[in-house]
Motif scaffolding. Structure first.
Motif, PDB file in Angstrom:
ATOM      1  N   PRO A 132      -2.513  -1.767 -18.283  1.00  0.00           N
ATOM      2  CA  PRO A 132      -1.562  -2.882 -18.302  1.00  0.00           C
ATOM      3  C   PRO A 132      -1.875  -3.884 -17.192  1.00  0.00           C
ATOM      4  O   PRO A 132      -2.168  -3.500 -16.062  1.00  0.00           O
ATOM      5  CB  PRO A 132      -0.211  -2.192 -18.050  1.00  0.00           C
ATOM      6  N   VAL A 133      -1.789  -5.185 -17.521  1.00  0.00           N
ATOM      7  CA  VAL A 133      -2.078  -6.212 -16.515  1.00  0.00           C
ATOM      8  C   VAL A 133      -1.011  -7.309 -16.440  1.00  0.00           C
ATOM      9  O   VAL A 133      -0.998  -8.078 -15.477  1.00  0.00           O
ATOM     10  CB  VAL A 133      -3.461  -6.871 -16.753  1.00  0.00           C
ATOM     11  N   ASP A 134      -0.144  -7.416 -17.435  1.00  0.00           N
ATOM     12  CA  ASP A 134       0.855  -8.491 -17.399  1.00  0.00           C
ATOM     13  C   ASP A 134       2.106  -8.050 -18.144  1.00  0.00           C
ATOM     14  O   ASP A 134       2.022  -7.252 -19.089  1.00  0.00           O
ATOM     15  CB  ASP A 134       0.296  -9.774 -18.014  1.00  0.00           C
ATOM     16  N   SER A 168       1.361  -1.153 -12.487  1.00  0.00           N
ATOM     17  CA  SER A 168       0.112  -1.431 -13.203  1.00  0.00           C
ATOM     18  C   SER A 168      -1.091  -1.241 -12.292  1.00  0.00           C
ATOM     19  O   SER A 168      -2.115  -0.684 -12.686  1.00  0.00           O
ATOM     20  CB  SER A 168       0.133  -2.860 -13.757  1.00  0.00           C
ATOM     21  N   ALA A 169      -0.966  -1.716 -11.046  1.00  0.00           N
ATOM     22  CA  ALA A 169      -2.053  -1.566 -10.084  1.00  0.00           C
ATOM     23  C   ALA A 169      -2.308  -0.094  -9.778  1.00  0.00           C
ATOM     24  O   ALA A 169      -3.465   0.337  -9.673  1.00  0.00           O
ATOM     25  CB  ALA A 169      -1.724  -2.327  -8.803  1.00  0.00           C
ATOM     26  N   ALA A 170      -1.236   0.685  -9.624  1.00  0.00           N
ATOM     27  CA  ALA A 170      -1.403   2.118  -9.343  1.00  0.00           C
ATOM     28  C   ALA A 170      -2.117   2.813 -10.491  1.00  0.00           C
ATOM     29  O   ALA A 170      -2.987   3.666 -10.274  1.00  0.00           O
ATOM     30  CB  ALA A 170      -0.035   2.755  -9.090  1.00  0.00           C
ATOM     31  N   TYR A 171      -1.757   2.465 -11.716  1.00  0.00           N
ATOM     32  CA  TYR A 171      -2.406   3.094 -12.875  1.00  0.00           C
ATOM     33  C   TYR A 171      -3.891   2.735 -12.912  1.00  0.00           C
ATOM     34  O   TYR A 171      -4.741   3.593 -13.156  1.00  0.00           O
ATOM     35  CB  TYR A 171      -1.717   2.647 -14.161  1.00  0.00           C
ATOM     36  N   ALA A 172      -4.209   1.470 -12.659  1.00  0.00           N
ATOM     37  CA  ALA A 172      -5.612   1.054 -12.647  1.00  0.00           C
ATOM     38  C   ALA A 172      -6.378   1.784 -11.551  1.00  0.00           C
ATOM     39  O   ALA A 172      -7.518   2.225 -11.755  1.00  0.00           O
ATOM     40  CB  ALA A 172      -5.712  -0.457 -12.454  1.00  0.00           C
ATOM     41  N   TYR A 173      -5.764   1.928 -10.366  1.00  0.00           N
ATOM     42  CA  TYR A 173      -6.430   2.609  -9.264  1.00  0.00           C
ATOM     43  C   TYR A 173      -6.677   4.076  -9.605  1.00  0.00           C
ATOM     44  O   TYR A 173      -7.726   4.636  -9.265  1.00  0.00           O
ATOM     45  CB  TYR A 173      -5.599   2.495  -8.000  1.00  0.00           C
ATOM     46  N   ARG A 209      -1.474  -9.994 -10.334  1.00  0.00           N
ATOM     47  CA  ARG A 209      -1.837  -9.671 -11.714  1.00  0.00           C
ATOM     48  C   ARG A 209      -3.166 -10.312 -12.088  1.00  0.00           C
ATOM     49  O   ARG A 209      -3.976  -9.704 -12.801  1.00  0.00           O
ATOM     50  CB  ARG A 209      -0.728 -10.128 -12.664  1.00  0.00           C
ATOM     51  N   THR A 210      -3.410 -11.514 -11.612  1.00  0.00           N
ATOM     52  CA  THR A 210      -4.687 -12.173 -11.890  1.00  0.00           C
ATOM     53  C   THR A 210      -5.835 -11.418 -11.237  1.00  0.00           C
ATOM     54  O   THR A 210      -6.896 -11.219 -11.846  1.00  0.00           O
ATOM     55  CB  THR A 210      -4.654 -13.625 -11.393  1.00  0.00           C
ATOM     56  N   ARG A 236       0.829  -1.210   0.000  1.00  0.00           N
ATOM     57  CA  ARG A 236       0.000   0.000   0.000  1.00  0.00           C
ATOM     58  C   ARG A 236       0.862   1.258   0.000  1.00  0.00           C
ATOM     59  O   ARG A 236       0.552   2.231  -0.699  1.00  0.00           O
ATOM     60  CB  ARG A 236      -0.945  -0.015   1.205  1.00  0.00           C
ATOM     61  N   VAL A 237       1.962   1.243   0.749  1.00  0.00           N
ATOM     62  CA  VAL A 237       2.872   2.398   0.761  1.00  0.00           C
ATOM     63  C   VAL A 237       3.443   2.642  -0.637  1.00  0.00           C
ATOM     64  O   VAL A 237       3.526   3.779  -1.111  1.00  0.00           O
ATOM     65  CB  VAL A 237       4.007   2.179   1.788  1.00  0.00           C
ATOM     66  N   TYR A 238       3.831   1.570  -1.307  1.00  0.00           N
ATOM     67  CA  TYR A 238       4.413   1.712  -2.646  1.00  0.00           C
ATOM     68  C   TYR A 238       3.375   2.260  -3.624  1.00  0.00           C
ATOM     69  O   TYR A 238       3.661   3.152  -4.436  1.00  0.00           O
ATOM     70  CB  TYR A 238       4.929   0.354  -3.121  1.00  0.00           C
ATOM     71  N   LEU A 239       2.143   1.733  -3.536  1.00  0.00           N
ATOM     72  CA  LEU A 239       1.077   2.243  -4.388  1.00  0.00           C
ATOM     73  C   LEU A 239       0.822   3.722  -4.131  1.00  0.00           C
ATOM     74  O   LEU A 239       0.698   4.528  -5.066  1.00  0.00           O
ATOM     75  CB  LEU A 239      -0.204   1.448  -4.152  1.00  0.00           C
ATOM     76  N   GLN A 240       0.746   4.091  -2.859  1.00  0.00           N
ATOM     77  CA  GLN A 240       0.496   5.490  -2.525  1.00  0.00           C
ATOM     78  C   GLN A 240       1.624   6.372  -3.025  1.00  0.00           C
ATOM     79  O   GLN A 240       1.393   7.474  -3.535  1.00  0.00           O
ATOM     80  CB  GLN A 240       0.324   5.649  -1.010  1.00  0.00           C
TER      81      GLN A 240
END
Length: 407
Positions: A148-150, A388-393, A85-86, A38-42
Protein backbone atom coordinates in the motif's frame (compact mmCIF):
# COMPACT_ATOMS: atom_id res chain seq x y z
CA UNK A 1 9.59 -15.27 15.48
CA UNK A 2 8.84 -14.03 19.01
CA UNK A 3 8.34 -10.37 19.81
CA UNK A 4 11.61 -10.23 21.73
CA UNK A 5 13.47 -11.84 18.84
CA UNK A 6 11.89 -9.43 16.37
CA UNK A 7 12.79 -6.50 18.59
CA UNK A 8 16.42 -7.67 18.83
CA UNK A 9 16.57 -8.25 15.07
CA UNK A 10 15.18 -4.79 14.44
CA UNK A 11 17.61 -3.25 16.93
CA UNK A 12 20.47 -5.00 15.14
CA UNK A 13 19.33 -3.41 11.89
CA UNK A 14 18.52 -0.06 13.48
CA UNK A 15 20.79 1.74 11.03
CA UNK A 16 18.65 0.44 8.19
CA UNK A 17 15.46 1.58 9.89
CA UNK A 18 16.99 4.97 10.62
CA UNK A 19 18.02 5.40 6.98
CA UNK A 20 14.58 4.27 5.83
CA UNK A 21 12.89 6.73 8.19
CA UNK A 22 15.12 9.57 7.02
CA UNK A 23 14.32 8.73 3.41
CA UNK A 24 10.55 8.81 3.92
CA UNK A 25 10.19 11.36 6.73
CA UNK A 26 13.21 13.57 6.13
CA UNK A 27 10.85 16.38 5.10
CA UNK A 28 9.73 16.74 8.72
CA UNK A 29 11.35 19.95 10.00
CA UNK A 30 12.22 18.81 13.53
CA UNK A 31 14.54 16.02 14.66
CA UNK A 32 12.10 14.94 17.39
CA UNK A 33 9.37 14.42 14.75
CA UNK A 34 11.66 12.16 12.75
CA UNK A 35 12.58 10.28 15.93
CA UNK A 36 8.91 9.69 16.80
CA UNK A 37 8.31 8.49 13.25
CA UNK A 38 11.03 5.87 13.77
CA UNK A 39 9.59 4.91 17.17
CA UNK A 40 6.14 4.44 15.64
CA UNK A 41 7.56 2.33 12.81
CA UNK A 42 9.52 0.19 15.25
CA UNK A 43 6.42 -0.26 17.39
CA UNK A 44 4.32 -1.37 14.41
CA UNK A 45 7.01 -3.85 13.44
CA UNK A 46 7.50 -5.42 16.88
CA UNK A 47 4.41 -4.97 19.06
CA UNK A 48 2.23 -8.09 19.28
CA UNK A 49 -1.55 -7.87 19.35
CA UNK A 50 -3.42 -4.60 19.21
CA UNK A 51 -1.36 -1.66 17.95
CA UNK A 52 -2.72 1.15 20.12
CA UNK A 53 -0.47 4.19 20.51
CA UNK A 54 0.00 3.36 24.21
CA UNK A 55 1.10 -0.21 23.46
CA UNK A 56 3.41 0.89 20.63
CA UNK A 57 5.17 3.35 22.93
CA UNK A 58 5.48 0.84 25.77
CA UNK A 59 7.00 -1.83 23.51
CA UNK A 60 9.77 0.44 22.20
CA UNK A 61 10.72 2.76 25.06
CA UNK A 62 10.51 2.86 28.85
CA UNK A 63 9.94 6.61 28.95
CA UNK A 64 6.78 7.40 30.97
CA UNK A 65 5.96 10.29 28.64
CA UNK A 66 6.51 8.42 25.37
CA UNK A 67 2.85 7.53 24.93
CA UNK A 68 1.77 11.16 25.26
CA UNK A 69 4.48 12.35 22.88
CA UNK A 70 3.64 9.68 20.32
CA UNK A 71 -0.05 10.54 20.57
CA UNK A 72 0.82 14.17 19.96
CA UNK A 73 2.96 13.26 16.94
CA UNK A 74 0.22 11.15 15.33
CA UNK A 75 -2.95 13.07 16.17
CA UNK A 76 -2.03 16.71 16.73
CA UNK A 77 1.23 17.46 14.91
CA UNK A 78 0.38 19.17 11.58
CA UNK A 79 2.88 17.36 9.38
CA UNK A 80 2.13 16.64 5.72
CA UNK A 81 1.82 12.93 4.90
CA UNK A 82 1.99 13.33 1.11
CA UNK A 83 5.80 13.70 0.80
CA UNK A 84 6.28 10.49 2.80
CA UNK A 85 3.88 8.62 0.53
CA UNK A 86 5.67 9.92 -2.55
CA UNK A 87 9.04 8.80 -1.18
CA UNK A 88 7.60 5.37 -0.34
CA UNK A 89 6.35 5.11 -3.92
CA UNK A 90 9.78 6.02 -5.30
CA UNK A 91 11.60 3.73 -2.86
CA UNK A 92 9.54 0.79 -4.14
CA UNK A 93 9.80 1.77 -7.81
CA UNK A 94 13.59 1.80 -7.49
CA UNK A 95 13.55 -1.83 -6.39
CA UNK A 96 11.06 -3.65 -8.61
CA UNK A 97 8.99 -2.95 -11.71
CA UNK A 98 5.37 -2.11 -10.95
CA UNK A 99 2.88 -4.40 -12.71
CA UNK A 100 -0.36 -2.68 -11.68
CA UNK A 101 -1.94 -0.04 -9.51
CA UNK A 102 -4.49 -2.00 -7.52
CA UNK A 103 -7.22 -0.31 -5.51
CA UNK A 104 -8.81 -1.88 -2.44
CA UNK A 105 -11.68 -0.90 -0.18
CA UNK A 106 -11.65 -1.17 3.63
CA UNK A 107 -14.43 -0.94 6.20
CA UNK A 108 -13.18 0.17 9.65
CA UNK A 109 -15.78 -0.88 12.28
CA UNK A 110 -16.13 1.75 15.02
CA UNK A 111 -17.97 2.19 18.29
CA UNK A 112 -19.55 5.56 18.88
CA UNK A 113 -19.64 8.60 16.65
CA UNK A 114 -16.33 10.35 17.31
CA UNK A 115 -14.01 8.78 14.70
CA UNK A 116 -13.68 11.06 11.69
CA UNK A 117 -16.03 10.11 8.85
CA UNK A 118 -17.83 7.42 10.84
CA UNK A 119 -21.31 6.53 9.60
CA UNK A 120 -23.66 3.58 9.26
CA UNK A 121 -23.44 1.64 6.02
CA UNK A 122 -23.84 -1.86 4.66
CA UNK A 123 -20.64 -3.89 4.86
CA UNK A 124 -20.76 -6.68 2.24
CA UNK A 125 -18.05 -8.64 4.06
CA UNK A 126 -19.99 -8.65 7.35
CA UNK A 127 -23.29 -8.94 5.50
CA UNK A 128 -24.99 -6.32 7.65
CA UNK A 129 -25.19 -2.60 8.43
CA UNK A 130 -22.28 -1.50 10.62
CA UNK A 131 -20.98 1.71 12.18
CA UNK A 132 -17.72 2.32 10.37
CA UNK A 133 -15.26 4.45 8.47
CA UNK A 134 -14.82 3.71 4.77
CA UNK A 135 -11.36 3.92 3.25
CA UNK A 136 -9.74 3.23 -0.11
CA UNK A 137 -6.14 2.17 -0.64
CA UNK A 138 -3.88 2.12 -3.69
CA UNK A 139 -1.33 -0.71 -3.85
CA UNK A 140 1.72 -1.09 -6.01
CA UNK A 141 1.46 -4.61 -7.40
CA UNK A 142 5.02 -5.86 -7.81
CA UNK A 143 6.33 -9.32 -8.71
CA UNK A 144 4.43 -11.61 -6.35
CA UNK A 145 3.50 -8.95 -3.78
CA UNK A 146 1.44 -5.82 -3.22
CA UNK A 147 2.37 -2.82 -1.05
CA UNK A 148 0.00 0.00 0.00
CA UNK A 149 1.25 3.50 -0.87
CA UNK A 150 -1.75 5.87 -0.80
CA UNK A 151 -5.06 6.22 1.05
CA UNK A 152 -8.35 8.10 0.92
CA UNK A 153 -11.01 8.38 3.63
CA UNK A 154 -14.63 8.77 2.57
CA UNK A 155 -16.22 11.74 4.31
CA UNK A 156 -20.04 11.66 4.46
CA UNK A 157 -21.72 14.96 3.66
CA UNK A 158 -22.60 15.60 7.32
CA UNK A 159 -18.91 15.57 8.25
CA UNK A 160 -17.98 18.28 5.74
CA UNK A 161 -21.03 20.54 6.13
CA UNK A 162 -21.13 20.62 9.94
CA UNK A 163 -18.56 23.20 11.16
CA UNK A 164 -18.47 21.60 14.62
CA UNK A 165 -17.58 18.17 13.22
CA UNK A 166 -15.01 19.66 10.85
CA UNK A 167 -13.33 21.58 13.63
CA UNK A 168 -13.40 18.68 16.09
CA UNK A 169 -11.87 16.24 13.57
CA UNK A 170 -9.48 18.88 12.14
CA UNK A 171 -10.65 18.14 8.60
CA UNK A 172 -8.51 19.93 6.05
CA UNK A 173 -10.21 22.93 4.35
CA UNK A 174 -9.77 21.36 0.92
CA UNK A 175 -11.39 18.05 1.96
CA UNK A 176 -14.88 17.65 0.51
CA UNK A 177 -17.57 15.00 0.33
CA UNK A 178 -16.88 12.63 -2.58
CA UNK A 179 -18.59 9.44 -3.63
CA UNK A 180 -16.52 6.23 -3.73
CA UNK A 181 -16.13 6.44 -7.50
CA UNK A 182 -14.54 9.89 -7.22
CA UNK A 183 -12.15 8.65 -4.53
CA UNK A 184 -11.02 5.73 -6.70
CA UNK A 185 -10.44 8.08 -9.63
CA UNK A 186 -8.56 10.52 -7.38
CA UNK A 187 -6.21 7.75 -6.22
CA UNK A 188 -5.43 6.78 -9.82
CA UNK A 189 -4.95 10.37 -10.96
CA UNK A 190 -2.80 11.24 -7.95
CA UNK A 191 -0.29 8.45 -8.42
CA UNK A 192 -0.13 9.19 -12.15
CA UNK A 193 1.25 12.66 -11.36
CA UNK A 194 3.85 11.35 -8.88
CA UNK A 195 5.23 8.20 -10.46
CA UNK A 196 8.54 8.20 -12.26
CA UNK A 197 7.69 4.99 -14.14
CA UNK A 198 5.47 4.13 -17.07
CA UNK A 199 1.81 3.97 -16.05
CA UNK A 200 0.70 0.37 -15.42
CA UNK A 201 -2.96 -0.74 -15.56
CA UNK A 202 -5.42 0.25 -12.84
CA UNK A 203 -7.01 -2.83 -11.26
CA UNK A 204 -10.03 -2.39 -8.99
CA UNK A 205 -13.14 -4.09 -7.67
CA UNK A 206 -16.04 -1.84 -8.69
CA UNK A 207 -18.66 -4.56 -8.32
CA UNK A 208 -20.34 -2.86 -5.35
CA UNK A 209 -20.18 0.71 -6.67
CA UNK A 210 -23.39 2.16 -8.05
CA UNK A 211 -21.47 4.51 -10.34
CA UNK A 212 -19.17 1.85 -11.81
CA UNK A 213 -20.18 2.59 -15.40
CA UNK A 214 -19.42 6.30 -15.11
CA UNK A 215 -16.06 5.54 -13.45
CA UNK A 216 -15.15 3.18 -16.29
CA UNK A 217 -15.69 5.98 -18.77
CA UNK A 218 -13.68 8.47 -16.71
CA UNK A 219 -10.73 6.09 -16.32
CA UNK A 220 -10.63 5.67 -20.09
CA UNK A 221 -10.87 9.39 -20.77
CA UNK A 222 -7.98 9.98 -18.35
CA UNK A 223 -5.85 7.62 -20.46
CA UNK A 224 -5.67 4.82 -17.88
CA UNK A 225 -5.50 1.20 -18.98
CA UNK A 226 -7.72 -0.68 -16.58
CA UNK A 227 -9.15 -4.02 -15.51
CA UNK A 228 -12.12 -3.73 -13.16
CA UNK A 229 -14.61 -6.09 -11.56
CA UNK A 230 -18.06 -4.74 -12.40
CA UNK A 231 -21.56 -5.25 -10.97
CA UNK A 232 -23.16 -8.31 -12.59
CA UNK A 233 -26.21 -6.16 -13.35
CA UNK A 234 -24.21 -3.61 -15.36
CA UNK A 235 -25.96 -2.95 -18.69
CA UNK A 236 -23.81 -3.89 -21.68
CA UNK A 237 -24.37 -4.43 -25.39
CA UNK A 238 -22.62 -6.69 -27.85
CA UNK A 239 -19.83 -4.74 -29.55
CA UNK A 240 -21.17 -5.40 -33.04
CA UNK A 241 -24.46 -3.65 -32.39
CA UNK A 242 -25.19 -0.12 -33.51
CA UNK A 243 -26.71 2.28 -30.97
CA UNK A 244 -30.44 1.55 -30.75
CA UNK A 245 -30.05 -1.95 -32.21
CA UNK A 246 -32.08 -4.73 -30.63
CA UNK A 247 -29.66 -7.58 -31.19
CA UNK A 248 -28.84 -7.75 -27.47
CA UNK A 249 -32.37 -9.01 -26.91
CA UNK A 250 -32.31 -11.76 -29.47
CA UNK A 251 -32.72 -15.33 -28.11
CA UNK A 252 -29.67 -16.59 -26.27
CA UNK A 253 -28.21 -13.15 -25.72
CA UNK A 254 -28.23 -11.15 -22.51
CA UNK A 255 -28.27 -7.52 -21.58
CA UNK A 256 -26.16 -7.57 -18.40
CA UNK A 257 -22.50 -8.14 -17.65
CA UNK A 258 -23.34 -11.45 -15.96
CA UNK A 259 -25.23 -12.65 -19.05
CA UNK A 260 -22.34 -11.88 -21.36
CA UNK A 261 -19.83 -13.52 -19.02
CA UNK A 262 -21.99 -16.64 -18.99
CA UNK A 263 -22.70 -16.64 -22.74
CA UNK A 264 -19.39 -15.19 -23.93
CA UNK A 265 -18.50 -16.01 -27.53
CA UNK A 266 -14.88 -16.91 -26.75
CA UNK A 267 -13.82 -19.64 -24.33
CA UNK A 268 -10.36 -19.95 -22.76
CA UNK A 269 -9.18 -23.01 -20.79
CA UNK A 270 -7.51 -22.05 -17.55
CA UNK A 271 -6.10 -24.12 -14.68
CA UNK A 272 -6.39 -21.68 -11.76
CA UNK A 273 -9.75 -20.37 -10.46
CA UNK A 274 -10.38 -16.64 -10.41
CA UNK A 275 -12.43 -16.51 -7.24
CA UNK A 276 -13.20 -18.30 -4.00
CA UNK A 277 -10.82 -20.18 -1.71
CA UNK A 278 -12.88 -23.34 -2.25
CA UNK A 279 -12.75 -23.21 -6.04
CA UNK A 280 -11.05 -26.19 -7.64
CA UNK A 281 -8.38 -25.78 -10.30
CA UNK A 282 -9.85 -28.55 -12.50
CA UNK A 283 -11.87 -27.79 -15.58
CA UNK A 284 -11.90 -24.00 -15.34
CA UNK A 285 -12.87 -21.99 -18.36
CA UNK A 286 -12.96 -18.25 -18.96
CA UNK A 287 -15.76 -16.97 -21.16
CA UNK A 288 -15.22 -13.58 -22.77
CA UNK A 289 -17.00 -11.25 -25.14
CA UNK A 290 -16.46 -7.84 -26.71
CA UNK A 291 -19.04 -5.35 -25.44
CA UNK A 292 -19.99 -1.71 -25.23
CA UNK A 293 -21.41 0.15 -22.25
CA UNK A 294 -24.56 1.93 -23.50
CA UNK A 295 -24.69 5.69 -23.76
CA UNK A 296 -26.00 7.20 -20.54
CA UNK A 297 -24.09 4.62 -18.49
CA UNK A 298 -20.58 5.91 -19.12
CA UNK A 299 -21.18 8.95 -21.32
CA UNK A 300 -21.33 9.36 -25.09
CA UNK A 301 -17.68 8.50 -25.66
CA UNK A 302 -17.99 5.48 -23.39
CA UNK A 303 -20.76 4.18 -25.64
CA UNK A 304 -18.28 4.06 -28.56
CA UNK A 305 -15.54 2.28 -26.61
CA UNK A 306 -15.22 -1.48 -27.05
CA UNK A 307 -14.28 -3.47 -23.94
CA UNK A 308 -13.47 -7.08 -23.28
CA UNK A 309 -15.69 -8.62 -20.63
CA UNK A 310 -14.92 -12.00 -19.10
CA UNK A 311 -15.80 -14.25 -16.19
CA UNK A 312 -15.01 -17.66 -14.81
CA UNK A 313 -17.27 -20.56 -15.74
CA UNK A 314 -17.00 -23.54 -13.39
CA UNK A 315 -18.61 -26.94 -13.90
CA UNK A 316 -22.16 -26.77 -12.63
CA UNK A 317 -22.21 -22.95 -12.57
CA UNK A 318 -24.67 -21.14 -14.80
CA UNK A 319 -26.34 -22.91 -17.64
CA UNK A 320 -29.58 -24.84 -17.34
CA UNK A 321 -30.60 -25.47 -13.75
CA UNK A 322 -27.48 -23.79 -12.32
CA UNK A 323 -27.49 -20.76 -10.10
CA UNK A 324 -24.34 -19.50 -11.73
CA UNK A 325 -22.90 -18.18 -8.47
CA UNK A 326 -22.12 -14.49 -8.24
CA UNK A 327 -23.34 -12.83 -11.41
CA UNK A 328 -24.33 -16.16 -12.98
CA UNK A 329 -20.78 -16.87 -14.17
CA UNK A 330 -19.44 -18.61 -11.09
CA UNK A 331 -17.33 -15.64 -9.97
CA UNK A 332 -16.59 -11.94 -10.54
CA UNK A 333 -17.21 -10.33 -13.91
CA UNK A 334 -14.26 -8.33 -15.24
CA UNK A 335 -14.18 -5.54 -17.82
CA UNK A 336 -11.06 -4.11 -19.49
CA UNK A 337 -10.08 -1.67 -22.21
CA UNK A 338 -6.91 -3.72 -22.87
CA UNK A 339 -8.55 -5.71 -25.67
CA UNK A 340 -5.33 -6.73 -27.37
CA UNK A 341 -3.72 -8.24 -24.27
CA UNK A 342 -3.46 -12.01 -23.95
CA UNK A 343 -5.94 -13.59 -21.56
CA UNK A 344 -3.05 -14.99 -19.49
CA UNK A 345 -1.81 -11.42 -18.93
CA UNK A 346 -5.28 -10.27 -17.87
CA UNK A 347 -5.65 -13.19 -15.49
CA UNK A 348 -2.28 -12.27 -13.98
CA UNK A 349 -3.74 -8.87 -13.14
CA UNK A 350 -6.75 -10.58 -11.57
CA UNK A 351 -4.36 -12.48 -9.32
CA UNK A 352 -2.72 -9.16 -8.38
CA UNK A 353 -6.11 -7.98 -7.15
CA UNK A 354 -6.39 -11.10 -5.02
CA UNK A 355 -2.96 -10.49 -3.49
CA UNK A 356 -3.91 -6.94 -2.56
CA UNK A 357 -7.03 -8.18 -0.80
CA UNK A 358 -4.88 -10.65 1.14
CA UNK A 359 -2.49 -7.85 2.14
CA UNK A 360 -5.40 -5.99 3.77
CA UNK A 361 -5.87 -9.05 5.96
CA UNK A 362 -2.18 -9.05 6.87
CA UNK A 363 -2.32 -5.33 7.66
CA UNK A 364 -5.28 -5.94 9.97
CA UNK A 365 -3.63 -8.90 11.71
CA UNK A 366 -0.05 -7.66 12.09
CA UNK A 367 0.25 -3.94 11.35
CA UNK A 368 -2.65 -2.26 13.13
CA UNK A 369 -4.88 -1.45 10.16
CA UNK A 370 -8.05 -1.55 12.28
CA UNK A 371 -6.54 -0.64 15.66
CA UNK A 372 -6.21 3.11 15.32
CA UNK A 373 -8.98 5.13 16.96
CA UNK A 374 -8.89 7.63 14.11
CA UNK A 375 -10.68 10.59 15.66
CA UNK A 376 -8.83 13.26 13.69
CA UNK A 377 -8.50 13.50 9.92
CA UNK A 378 -4.71 14.13 10.05
CA UNK A 379 -4.28 11.35 12.62
CA UNK A 380 -5.99 8.82 10.35
CA UNK A 381 -3.73 9.75 7.42
CA UNK A 382 -0.60 9.80 9.59
CA UNK A 383 -1.32 6.29 10.88
CA UNK A 384 -2.06 4.90 7.42
CA UNK A 385 1.15 6.41 6.07
CA UNK A 386 3.32 4.96 8.84
CA UNK A 387 1.56 1.59 8.66
CA UNK A 388 2.20 1.41 4.91
CA UNK A 389 5.85 2.30 5.48
CA UNK A 390 6.19 -0.38 8.18
CA UNK A 391 4.73 -3.02 5.87
CA UNK A 392 7.10 -2.03 3.06
CA UNK A 393 10.06 -2.12 5.45
CA UNK A 394 9.06 -5.59 6.65
CA UNK A 395 9.24 -6.76 3.02
CA UNK A 396 12.52 -5.02 2.25
CA UNK A 397 14.36 -8.34 1.74
CA UNK A 398 11.95 -9.11 -1.12
CA UNK A 399 12.11 -5.72 -2.87
CA UNK A 400 15.79 -5.32 -3.59
CA UNK A 401 17.23 -3.32 -6.49
CA UNK A 402 17.47 -5.76 -9.42
CA UNK A 403 20.91 -6.48 -10.82
CA UNK A 404 21.76 -5.06 -14.21
CA UNK A 405 21.35 -7.61 -16.98
CA UNK A 406 24.34 -8.28 -19.24
CA UNK A 407 24.12 -6.61 -22.63
Amino acid sequence: MTTRTRTRALAAGDTDLKEFTERLFGHLPRADQRRWARVYLQGLLTTPGKKSVRRLAASVTESPTASQSLQQFINASPWDWNPARTELLRWLEERQPVRAWTIGQVCFPKRGEHSVGVHRRFDPVAGRIVNCQLGFCLFLSLDGMSVPVDWRLALPEAWVTDPVLRRRARIAPEAVHQNPEALVLELADSIATRTSSAHPPVVADLSRLGGAAALIGMLGRRGHDFLVSVPPTLSVRAAGLTPGGDGARTPGRGTTAADFARLGNTSHPYATPLAGPGARPQGQRIHSALVRVPEGESGARGAQQIYRLFGERRPGAGGRGGTGGRGGAGGPVWLTNMNRHRMDDLLGLVRAAGRSAAVLGALADDFGLLDFEGRSFPGWHHHMTLMSAAYAYALRGRVRIPRAQPA
